[in-house]
Motif scaffolding. Structure first.
Motif, PDB file in Angstrom:
ATOM      1  N   GLY A 168       0.800  -1.217   0.000  1.00 26.22           N
ATOM      2  CA  GLY A 168       0.000   0.000   0.000  1.00 26.22           C
ATOM      3  C   GLY A 168       0.830   1.263   0.000  1.00 26.22           C
ATOM      4  O   GLY A 168       0.293   2.360  -0.200  1.00 26.22           O
ATOM      5  N   CYS A 169       2.129   1.126   0.231  1.00 21.84           N
ATOM      6  CA  CYS A 169       3.036   2.283   0.278  1.00 21.84           C
ATOM      7  C   CYS A 169       3.930   2.345  -0.951  1.00 21.84           C
ATOM      8  O   CYS A 169       4.099   3.412  -1.553  1.00 21.84           O
ATOM      9  N   ILE A 170       4.520   1.209  -1.301  1.00 24.89           N
ATOM     10  CA  ILE A 170       5.419   1.119  -2.452  1.00 24.89           C
ATOM     11  C   ILE A 170       5.048  -0.123  -3.255  1.00 24.89           C
ATOM     12  O   ILE A 170       4.401  -1.036  -2.724  1.00 24.89           O
ATOM     13  N   PRO A 171       5.425  -0.190  -4.516  1.00 26.21           N
ATOM     14  CA  PRO A 171       5.143  -1.409  -5.285  1.00 26.21           C
ATOM     15  C   PRO A 171       5.799  -2.627  -4.643  1.00 26.21           C
ATOM     16  O   PRO A 171       6.944  -2.566  -4.192  1.00 26.21           O
ATOM     17  N   ARG A 211       6.825  13.017  -1.100  1.00 22.44           N
ATOM     18  CA  ARG A 211       6.376  13.607   0.165  1.00 22.44           C
ATOM     19  C   ARG A 211       7.489  13.510   1.227  1.00 22.44           C
ATOM     20  O   ARG A 211       7.756  14.464   1.956  1.00 22.44           O
ATOM     21  N   VAL A 212       8.094  12.338   1.307  1.00 26.83           N
ATOM     22  CA  VAL A 212       9.143  12.119   2.300  1.00 26.83           C
ATOM     23  C   VAL A 212      10.354  12.993   1.991  1.00 26.83           C
ATOM     24  O   VAL A 212      10.984  13.563   2.896  1.00 26.83           O
ATOM     25  N   ALA A 235      11.294   4.169   2.395  1.00 29.72           N
ATOM     26  CA  ALA A 235      10.049   3.964   1.656  1.00 29.72           C
ATOM     27  C   ALA A 235       9.100   5.108   2.003  1.00 29.72           C
ATOM     28  O   ALA A 235       9.140   6.156   1.379  1.00 29.72           O
ATOM     29  N   GLY A 236       8.281   4.940   3.054  1.00 31.50           N
ATOM     30  CA  GLY A 236       7.336   5.994   3.410  1.00 31.50           C
ATOM     31  C   GLY A 236       7.544   6.590   4.783  1.00 31.50           C
ATOM     32  O   GLY A 236       6.802   7.486   5.184  1.00 31.50           O
ATOM     33  N   LEU A 283       7.421  10.154  11.112  1.00 32.08           N
ATOM     34  CA  LEU A 283       6.422  10.736  10.221  1.00 32.08           C
ATOM     35  C   LEU A 283       6.194   9.798   9.042  1.00 32.08           C
ATOM     36  O   LEU A 283       7.148   9.216   8.509  1.00 32.08           O
ATOM     37  N   SER A 284       4.951   9.650   8.624  1.00 30.34           N
ATOM     38  CA  SER A 284       4.646   8.747   7.512  1.00 30.34           C
ATOM     39  C   SER A 284       3.451   9.279   6.714  1.00 30.34           C
ATOM     40  O   SER A 284       2.307   8.949   7.007  1.00 30.34           O
ATOM     41  N   PRO A 285       3.700  10.123   5.710  1.00 28.83           N
ATOM     42  CA  PRO A 285       2.639  10.682   4.872  1.00 28.83           C
ATOM     43  C   PRO A 285       2.149   9.662   3.848  1.00 28.83           C
ATOM     44  O   PRO A 285       2.817   8.651   3.591  1.00 28.83           O
TER      45      PRO A 285
END
Length: 379
Positions: free
Chosen positions: A191-194, A297-298, A320-321, A355-357
């Motif tokens: 859900g965050c990266i492929p 974003r990161v 990653a996120g 933090l995790s956008p």
């Protein structure tokens, strides 16, 4: 922020009142997920089990979505309650022999990816430590931990505390060459990266949906590669584990050959409906687009916080996120309390602010976070 990303913000009303930067903890869910659950509940309330066959068909649709988002086939995917449930099924289901070893970085892994392996001690299985002094698991460290007795390497795709992303492609190749199974806690990546379990040569992956998948607690997925499915014995079995599951007029105990053998009883329909709606949203946006957007974003957070003199990590090559930081000369807990009072949703992990956008987080929100850190003055 581009229009396609902007349009999805309306699905998440919480964004109107909070600056949500905690998708690595518990994410908000969407209106469409709530609608999917309500739709099933309304059907049950008004029609009982009249449409049960439709519910079952929808569960198989969701199974296909879950397989798609990780690059698997539907026959390799089972629904589980959570990440711990899936990892536990793997740990307890393999045919361990006394003297076998599992390689795990117990010093940095989330407990869900430590305790199932430690629990094998009474079966003669030892946990061998993977060194991770910098907060991440590297192929080199795994290679150094392997012995002729190592049967499985257990690792998180992204470390929950540091945000360090594991190079699963390199690790999968290493494990394949060593003849070792690779088990992945995927909750911080799906859900965050492929994610492509085949490309990475992963044998097992477990993840539940209440983080980056934008679903709800209580439902997740377990992937078991087709070639190792016969080697994993279901810890629990029930009517649904069998090949003639819906024939209640005879006892015919023949286990299914696919991953659904791990689903012993009645389906968790509300959770599966929620998972389906969440996955449809992610796949609609596209995981390549989501991964790139979260990376952007990161990077913006990284730049802004570094300008303030913060210690920021992990570096671009290993993230990653998740981004963590330490503010210069400011107590972390005090700053965290200040941010919480300003309705900035975040976490503190191992002494650092995490933090995790997500893909819908705006430039303005990220800049607001940086401005709040800049403006904070210890009392």
């Amino acid at each position: 922020m581009s229009a396609p990303f902007e349009s999805y913000r309306a699905e998440f009303p919480v964004l109107g009142e909070q600056l949500y930067l905690n998708h690595a903890g518990v994410a908000p869910t969407s209106l469409r997920v709530a609608s999917a659950v309500k739709g099933w509940m309304d059907d049950l309330v008004n029609h009982g089990i009249l449409h049960e066959r439709g519910w079952e068909a929808h569960c198989e649709h969701v199974r296909r979505l879950a397989a798609r988002i990780i690059g698997a086939s539907p026959e390799e995917v089972a629904f589980v309650r959570n990440t711990s449930h899936g990892l536990g099924l793997v740990a307890e289901g393999l045919d361990w022999k006394p003297g076998d070893e599992v390689a795990v970085a117990t010093g940095i892994e989330y407990p869900s990816n430590v305790y199932p392996w430690l629990h094998l001690k009474d079966r003669g299985v030892a946990v061998r430590e993977i060194a991770a002094p910098d907060g991440g698991v590297t192929p080199e460290a795994v290679s150094a931990a392997l012995t002729p007795r190592t049967r499985l390497v257990a690792v998180s795709s992204v470390q929950f505390a540091s945000g360090h992303r594991t190079d699963l492609d390199a690790l999968g190749l290493l494990c394949e060459r060593a003849g070792v199974l690779l088990c992945v806690d995927g909750i911080q990546s799906v859900g965050c990266i492929p994610v492509d379990v085949k490309k990475s040569r992963v044998h097992f992956l477990s993840a539940d949906s209440h983080k980056w998948m934008l679903g709800i607690s209580g439902i997740g997925l377990l992937y078991v590669a087709k070639d190792v499915l016969p080697r994993v014995r279901p810890v629990l079995v029930g009517w649904r584990s069998t090949t003639d599951a819906w024939n209640f007029h005879r006892s015919h105990f023949e286990l299914r050959q696919d991953a659904a053998k791990f689903e012993e009883g009645s389906a968790a329909y509300p959770g599966i409906y929620a998972l389906g709606a969440a996955l449809e949203l992610l796949l609609e946006v596209g995981m390549d687009a989501i991964g790139a957007r979260i990376g952007d974003r990161v990077a913006r957070l990284d730049a802004g916080l570094r300008d303030l003199g913060c210690d920021v990590g992990p570096g671009p090559e290993a993230r990653a996120g998740i981004l963590t930081f330490l503010p210069p000369g400011v107590p972390v807990r005090a700053l965290s309390a200040y941010l919480s009072a300003k309705k900035v949703i975040h976490s503190v992990r191992r002494g650092r602010i995490r933090l995790s956008p997500h893909f819908y987080t705006t430039d303005e929100e990220l800049d607001r976070l940086v401005a709040l850190v800049r403006a904070y003055q210890p009392g």
